[in-house]
Design an enzyme around this catalytic site. Structure first.
Site, PDB file in Angstrom:
ATOM      1  N   GLU A   3      -4.553 -14.553  -0.968  1.00 30.34           N
ATOM      2  CA  GLU A   3      -3.140 -14.560  -0.567  1.00 30.34           C
ATOM      3  C   GLU A   3      -2.929 -13.256   0.189  1.00 30.34           C
ATOM      4  O   GLU A   3      -2.896 -12.184  -0.411  1.00 30.34           O
ATOM      5  CB  GLU A   3      -2.272 -14.663  -1.828  1.00 30.34           C
TER       6      GLU A   3
ATOM      7  N   CYS B 194       4.799  -9.860   1.274  1.00 30.18           N
ATOM      8  CA  CYS B 194       3.855 -10.416   2.243  1.00 30.18           C
ATOM      9  C   CYS B 194       4.508 -11.450   3.161  1.00 30.18           C
ATOM     10  O   CYS B 194       4.114 -11.597   4.303  1.00 30.18           O
ATOM     11  CB  CYS B 194       2.660 -11.020   1.518  1.00 30.18           C
TER      12      CYS B 194
ATOM     13  N   GLU C 254       1.547  -6.232  10.555  1.00 29.62           N
ATOM     14  CA  GLU C 254       2.307  -6.224   9.306  1.00 29.62           C
ATOM     15  C   GLU C 254       2.689  -4.787   8.975  1.00 29.62           C
ATOM     16  O   GLU C 254       1.823  -3.919   8.865  1.00 29.62           O
ATOM     17  CB  GLU C 254       1.471  -6.825   8.174  1.00 29.62           C
TER      18      GLU C 254
END
Ligand code: ADP
Length: 494
Positions: free
Chosen positions: A263, A297, A398
């Site tokens: 993940e 996330c 990110e």
């Protein structure tokens, strides 16, 4: 009230050293190393905990293997269900303490729970599954005298590596399917937030479960984490963290071809059409980025806004960002806590600088807060950049911090194409009152989850996971269970 002294975890913090839980016993790291836990709201040291290494991982994996092949393999589904239910009750009884540890350790605001469900509910959800794992009988065409069936078997010893942005929830998401399926595990929490995992193990130790079923090795990623991923005695790695480390794990797991569930990171789009209800869309998209100080996330960091409402939206989002109360995580009024560490604060600030250098319009925020007693913590005002271009770093990479990039678009096709023009594929959002368009966008986004007219909902029964470089497999739901099971076919000639 922002003092640690009266907190329900004061005695835990003051008690002796926080050790490794291996084979049903507490022990220090083989080489005696420790890590200091820092409160990001104040920069103060909370306590220290063991920094395990390869020797400790070896011991933990061996214990997990013995338990898997020994007493744990004789636990019936109902017994495993009861372990999960008993653990859930303990976690509920101590919910306040466990929450407090994350509040102090990584800065989650005490008044704003990270999710709408409790950790105990996840354990109870998987308790229900323990008795519902079954194979099938299959009519083969080889011979009427041959009977064929399948069995669902636990994959074995699992190495579970979790990040710091939701430590308690992440630990539970990994422990629950292990116990439901009959696997055993070694849990390696993040060095920036390990305390709730240590306390969880203290609670787990109260249960009547064979030694070695769940083991805890705290420590740094490059030592304890890497040793676990490379270990030939580990059958599967369940990892939540950055895509860069996920790639290292894929390479390191090649040795014994471990099963992997990953993940990973994201750069999720959130698309706002002109017909959307802006009273909901502005705060909804805003918290889609800023919740948990942007350390999520699936944060919807790329906000595409249809041109007719673009300026109005930018102004509204800036106003919303400015209205958020940033503060000490122990303050009940705080909506946005600190960034987890000085290192992450530097990283996020670097992205703010890069946005300015690449010519994005800085509408609000992005500065470190050094007033109101927050100077020693790692606080940043939520930032809104407008007129961001797809090729800028703040639109591609990110950030894992409270930084929103807002961009105008003209057509559905353009919004979808630009949303999908990323290596990531975790979350996505769409705000519109046109039902057909909502479905079209939901189907067109190449992501593992899409939220329509809302952002960031989770439920134990609903799968969560990424496509593309955001991961392999799903967390939560029956789909996560699948990740911990092998299928075996049995042919019986009668
Ligand atoms: P984050 O961005 O959340 O810090 P990381 O991917 O750096 O994400 O860390 C997530 C988890 O992975 C942490 O528990 C960390 O210790 C661990 N980790 C970091 N590097 C490695 C590695 N090389 N092998 C295994 N685990 C690692």
């Amino acid at each position: 009230m922002t003092s640690v002294v009266n907190s329900p975890v004061a005695s835990f913090l003051e008690s002796g050293s926080k050790q490794l839980w291996i084979d049903g016993a507490w022990r220090p790291a083989a080489d005696g190393a420790v890590i200091e836990s820092i409160n990001p709201s104040t920069g103060e040291v909370l306590c220290s905990f063991a920094a395990g290494g390869a020797a400790d991982v070896d011991a933990a994996v061996a214990a997990a293997r013995r338990a898997f092949e020994g007493p744990w393999s004789r636990f019936t589904p109902v017994q495993r269900q009861n372990v999960l239910l008993a653990f859930a009750d303990l976690v509920d009884e101590h919910a306040d303490e466990l929450t407090h540890l994350d509040v102090l350790d990584m800065g989650a605001p005490i008044g704003r729970p990270v999710s709408s469900f409790t950790p105990a509910e996840v354990l109870r959800y998987y308790a229900g599954w323990a008795t519902k794992i079954h194979g099938e009988t299959i009519s083969n065409s080889v011979s009427p005298d041959i009977f064929t069936y399948t069995r669902r078997e636990p994959v074995g010893v699992v190495g579970s590596i979790i990040p710091w942005n939701g430590p308690l929830g992440s630990a539970i998401f990994k422990i629950a399917p292990v116990l439901a399926t009959g696997c055993t595990m070694v849990l390696k929490p993040a060095e920036d937030a390990s305390l709730s995992s240590v306390r969880l193990m203290e609670l787990f130790a109260e249960l009547n479960v064979p030694a070695g079923v769940v083991n805890l090795v705290t420590g740094v990623g490059s030592a304890a984490g890497a040793a676990l991923v490379e270990h030939p005695g580990v059958d599967k790695v369940a990892f939540t963290g950055s895509t860069a480390v996920g790639q290292q794990i894929v390479r390191a797991a090649a040795g014994n071809l471990k099963r992997l569930s990953l993940e990973l990171g994201g750069k999720s789009p959130d698309i706002v059409f002109a017909d959307a209800d802006l009273e909901r869309a502005v705060p909804g998209a805003g918290m889609g980025v800023f919740a948990n100080t942007g350390q999520v996330c699936c944060a919807g960091t790329r906000i595409f806004v249809e041109r007719p409402i673009y300026e109005e939206f930018v102004e509204g989002l800036a106003h919303f960002a400015d209205s958020l109360k940033v503060g000490n995580s122990l303050d009940a009024q705080t909506q946005i806590g600190p960034i987890v560490s000085q290192r992450q604060l530097n990283r996020v600030s670097g992205y703010v600088t890069s946005g300015l250098e690449e010519g994005a319009r800085a509408v609000t925020g992005g500065r470190r807060i050094e007033t109101d007693g927050l100077a020693s913590g790692y606080f940043l005002r939520p930032a809104v950049f407008a007129d961001v271009k797809d090729e800028m770093r703040i639109a591609r990479e990110e950030i894992f911090g409270p930084v929103a990039s807002v961009m105008p678009f003209d057509t559905v096709e353009e919004a979808l194409a630009r949303s999908n023009a990323t290596t990531y594929g975790l979350g996505g959002g769409v705000w519109t009152n046109d039902l057909g368009r909502a479905h079209r966008v939901a189907h067109g986004l190449r992501t593992g989850v899409v939220w329509v007219n809302g952002y960031g909902y989770f439920d134990p029964a609903v799968p969560f996971g990424g496509h593309k470089q955001s991961g392999w497999g799903s967390e939560l739901s029956v789909h996560s269970l699948e990740e911990y099971l092998n299928t075996k076919a049995v042919w019986v000639t009668t």
